[in-house]
Motif scaffolding. Sequence first.
Motif, PDB file in Angstrom:
ATOM      1  N   ILE A  24      -7.860  11.556   3.192  1.00 51.07           N
ATOM      2  CA  ILE A  24      -8.438  10.236   3.478  1.00 51.07           C
ATOM      3  C   ILE A  24      -8.382   9.344   2.233  1.00 51.07           C
ATOM      4  O   ILE A  24      -7.968   8.188   2.307  1.00 51.07           O
ATOM      5  N   VAL A  25      -8.772   9.885   1.087  1.00 51.77           N
ATOM      6  CA  VAL A  25      -8.764   9.116  -0.167  1.00 51.77           C
ATOM      7  C   VAL A  25      -7.356   8.648  -0.510  1.00 51.77           C
ATOM      8  O   VAL A  25      -7.157   7.518  -0.969  1.00 51.77           O
ATOM      9  N   GLU A  26      -6.353   9.514  -0.284  1.00 52.67           N
ATOM     10  CA  GLU A  26      -4.952   9.125  -0.516  1.00 52.67           C
ATOM     11  C   GLU A  26      -4.612   7.839   0.219  1.00 52.67           C
ATOM     12  O   GLU A  26      -3.990   6.937  -0.332  1.00 52.67           O
ATOM     13  N   ARG A  27      -4.987   7.780   1.455  1.00 50.17           N
ATOM     14  CA  ARG A  27      -4.571   6.679   2.321  1.00 50.17           C
ATOM     15  C   ARG A  27      -5.460   5.446   2.200  1.00 50.17           C
ATOM     16  O   ARG A  27      -4.976   4.324   2.320  1.00 50.17           O
ATOM     17  N   VAL A  28      -6.743   5.643   1.934  1.00 54.83           N
ATOM     18  CA  VAL A  28      -7.681   4.523   1.888  1.00 54.83           C
ATOM     19  C   VAL A  28      -7.729   3.876   0.497  1.00 54.83           C
ATOM     20  O   VAL A  28      -7.842   2.656   0.390  1.00 54.83           O
ATOM     21  N   ILE A  29      -7.615   4.678  -0.550  1.00 56.53           N
ATOM     22  CA  ILE A  29      -7.786   4.153  -1.911  1.00 56.53           C
ATOM     23  C   ILE A  29      -6.541   4.329  -2.775  1.00 56.53           C
ATOM     24  O   ILE A  29      -6.032   3.370  -3.352  1.00 56.53           O
ATOM     25  N   LEU A  30      -6.042   5.550  -2.885  1.00 56.18           N
ATOM     26  CA  LEU A  30      -5.007   5.856  -3.876  1.00 56.18           C
ATOM     27  C   LEU A  30      -3.658   5.206  -3.605  1.00 56.18           C
ATOM     28  O   LEU A  30      -2.963   4.822  -4.551  1.00 56.18           O
ATOM     29  N   LYS A  31      -3.268   5.069  -2.361  1.00 50.47           N
ATOM     30  CA  LYS A  31      -1.954   4.500  -2.066  1.00 50.47           C
ATOM     31  C   LYS A  31      -1.839   3.092  -2.642  1.00 50.47           C
ATOM     32  O   LYS A  31      -0.879   2.771  -3.350  1.00 50.47           O
ATOM     33  N   GLU A  32      -2.793   2.241  -2.361  1.00 47.64           N
ATOM     34  CA  GLU A  32      -2.761   0.863  -2.874  1.00 47.64           C
ATOM     35  C   GLU A  32      -2.953   0.832  -4.393  1.00 47.64           C
ATOM     36  O   GLU A  32      -2.314   0.053  -5.091  1.00 47.64           O
ATOM     37  N   TYR A  33      -3.831   1.661  -4.905  1.00 41.80           N
ATOM     38  CA  TYR A  33      -4.083   1.734  -6.349  1.00 41.80           C
ATOM     39  C   TYR A  33      -2.800   2.099  -7.094  1.00 41.80           C
ATOM     40  O   TYR A  33      -2.438   1.453  -8.083  1.00 41.80           O
ATOM     41  N   MET A  34      -2.104   3.102  -6.636  1.00 44.27           N
ATOM     42  CA  MET A  34      -0.872   3.536  -7.295  1.00 44.27           C
ATOM     43  C   MET A  34       0.240   2.495  -7.149  1.00 44.27           C
ATOM     44  O   MET A  34       1.042   2.311  -8.060  1.00 44.27           O
ATOM     45  N   LYS A  35       0.293   1.808  -6.025  1.00 41.25           N
ATOM     46  CA  LYS A  35       1.275   0.725  -5.830  1.00 41.25           C
ATOM     47  C   LYS A  35       1.019  -0.390  -6.850  1.00 41.25           C
ATOM     48  O   LYS A  35       1.955  -0.880  -7.491  1.00 41.25           O
ATOM     49  N   ARG A  36      -0.230  -0.785  -7.016  1.00 43.26           N
ATOM     50  CA  ARG A  36      -0.573  -1.820  -8.000  1.00 43.26           C
ATOM     51  C   ARG A  36      -0.250  -1.360  -9.413  1.00 43.26           C
ATOM     52  O   ARG A  36       0.242  -2.131 -10.236  1.00 43.26           O
ATOM     53  N   PHE A  37      -0.518  -0.087  -9.701  1.00 42.05           N
ATOM     54  CA  PHE A  37      -0.241   0.488 -11.016  1.00 42.05           C
ATOM     55  C   PHE A  37       1.252   0.405 -11.325  1.00 42.05           C
ATOM     56  O   PHE A  37       1.655  -0.065 -12.395  1.00 42.05           O
TER      57      PHE A  37
END
Length: 152
Positions: free
Chosen positions: A123-136
């Motif tokens: 869930i965290v991968e899809r809700v938070i980390l995916k967008e965070y890593m894309k921005r990074f």
Amino acid sequence: MVTVSAEIEIRAPIELCFDMARNIEIHTQTVWKHTQERVVAGRTSGLIGEGETVTFQAKHFLIRQKLTSRVTDYIRPYKFVDEMKSGAFKNMRHEHEFIDLGNRTLMKDTLYFEAPFGIIGWIVERVILKEYMKRFLTFRNKQLKEIAERAI
């Protein structure tokens, strides 16, 4: 597992872009300042190459973390891949690809990662980390572009 991609066109030769993308000092200069990223082990300066490791320490989500990666695939100046050997993710693979466009280079990043902790991690991968890593990745690539284009 989640996949994140980013690409950017840089007005610089492919060899320069390839070398800048694997330069340890440039890496720490092109990430978000608030992460306080620094090198703590392995290759600590210069150009990382095939089979070499680097360990970065950074603060993400207010938690200080270490991530050790090894370059597992290397085809100069077209591609290198680093894979996490230890760190916060269950696994992570980062593919860096470079396409020669004459006096320009298309730099493509593809990041594959999987969080630990089963369904909660999923869930965290899809809700938070995916967008965070894309921005990074996008931020880092823009910074690298500016440095490379100033260098020529």
